[in-house]
Write an enzyme that holds these catalytic residues in place. Structure first.
Site, PDB file in Angstrom:
ATOM      1  N   ASP A 158      18.371  -5.323  -9.308  1.00 42.83           N
ATOM      2  CA  ASP A 158      18.782  -5.086  -7.929  1.00 42.83           C
ATOM      3  C   ASP A 158      20.202  -4.505  -7.868  1.00 42.83           C
ATOM      4  O   ASP A 158      21.113  -5.000  -8.538  1.00 42.83           O
ATOM      5  CB  ASP A 158      18.713  -6.428  -7.173  1.00 42.83           C
ATOM      6  CG  ASP A 158      18.791  -6.267  -5.666  1.00 42.83           C
ATOM      7  OD1 ASP A 158      18.319  -5.233  -5.164  1.00 42.83           O
ATOM      8  OD2 ASP A 158      19.318  -7.179  -5.005  1.00 42.83           O
TER       9      ASP A 158
ATOM     10  N   GLY B  98      18.761  -8.042   3.090  1.00 47.79           N
ATOM     11  CA  GLY B  98      19.459  -8.925   4.022  1.00 47.79           C
ATOM     12  C   GLY B  98      18.547  -9.633   4.997  1.00 47.79           C
ATOM     13  O   GLY B  98      18.824  -9.698   6.201  1.00 47.79           O
ATOM     14  N   ALA B  99      17.439 -10.204   4.486  1.00 48.92           N
ATOM     15  CA  ALA B  99      16.457 -10.830   5.376  1.00 48.92           C
ATOM     16  C   ALA B  99      16.839 -12.248   5.792  1.00 48.92           C
ATOM     17  O   ALA B  99      16.350 -12.746   6.799  1.00 48.92           O
ATOM     18  CB  ALA B  99      15.085 -10.848   4.703  1.00 48.92           C
TER      19      ALA B  99
HETATM   20 ZN   LIG Z   1      20.654  -5.746  -1.278  1.00 47.80          ZN
END
Ligand SMILES: [Zn+2]
Length: 288
Positions: A79, A211-212
């Site tokens: 990521d 950004g959940a």
């Molecule tokens: Zn991210």
């Protein structure tokens, strides 16, 4: 054969796949256990900023072994690799990661295209997929701090630039800025669903939302309806762990029990998210 984003993300599907970052094997196993209980595919992520701290080269073989033991398609994703982390990308591909995110979103468009192309070229040789990013997502990945301000000031991804970027790079998935941010929100963020819809209608690649954590269930489902196909969720897992640590102080010295309890909490949170993105009614791991 290893599972990459191309096997998991389908633009025409009405649901999205969760991508959960991990810091240790317990977190990875919690994700895999959950995926098995729900019989849903999932993505396990390791953020580039944690790669060395958690000693990913030692950890990854165990994770891959655990993935192999299930019949489910599960991807291992690096990521937010930065443009100056090409050596780490190469190392991750050699270790067996099936997917790489190259985040050149802070660079001018032409430079973002150039570095992303370089990462696509090497990753596809390994049969690994690539997620690019255009339009910056505020906050730092893996830092569960509260946002200083509402993230509303962040410019949304421009649809024409996004199209230009995807055509020029051949990325397999695209992270876009739609009003979410990394970390913990002070108040519910305002997601621009029209931007998601517009970009989704113009591009062939699946869209990714970062950004959940802290976004309402209704907003998450609306984001999926409008075209989001991969959702990154991480801060909530860190928050869950810290809450567990704070709450456990008075309950004795049984560290194994503590770890098992923590995994149980993670599984509940992860199951809820997987179900939410897949439009399933399941509310907790226990009910899976
Ligand atoms: Zn991210």
């Amino acid at each position: 054969m290893k599972t990459n984003l191309n096997h998991l993300l389908n633009k025409d599907s009405p649901s999205a796949i969760g991508s959960f970052n991990i810091l240790d094997l317990d977190m990875a196993l919690s994700i895999i256990d959950c995926a098995e209980a729900l019989q849903k595919p999932v993505i396990i992520g390791i953020a580039s900023r944690h790669f060395n701290d958690i000693r990913a080269p030692l950890l990854v073989p165990s994770i891959l072994k655990a993935i192999e033991t299930t019949e489910l398609p599960i991807a291992l994703h690096l990521d937010h690799a930065a443009p100056d982390q090409f050596d780490m990308i190469k190392q991750a591909l050699d270790l067996g990661f099936s997917s790489i995110m190259i985040d050149g979103s802070l660079l001018p468009l032409e430079e973002n295209i150039a570095i992303t192309n370089k990462v696509v070229e090497i990753s596809h040789r390994y049969n690994a997929s690539v997620e690019g990013e255009i339009g910056g997502i505020a906050g730092e990945e893996g830092v569960a701090d509260t946002q200083a301000d509402s993230p509303e000031y962040i410019p949304y991804t421009d649809a024409v630039e996004a199209q230009q970027f995807v055509t020029a790079t051949n990325v397999d998935a695209l992270a876009i800025a739609v009003g979410t941010a990394h970390g913990i929100y002070k108040s519910e963020p305002h997601i621009n669903f029209d931007v998601i819809k517009e970009i989704s209608s113009m591009l062939d690649v699946p869209l990714v939302m970062h950004g959940a954590t802290g976004v309402s269930d209704a907003s998450m489902q609306k984001a999926v309806t409008n075209g989001i196909r991969k959702i990154n969720y991480f801060s909530g897992l860190l928050q869950t762990a810290m809450d567990e640590i704070r709450g456990y102080e008075s309950q004795g010295n049984d560290f194994l029990l503590f770890k098992q309890q923590m995994q149980k909490q993670w599984r509940d949170v992860i199951a809820e998210q997987i179900a939410l993105y897949a439009n399933l009614p399941v509310k907790s791991y226990k009910q899976a």
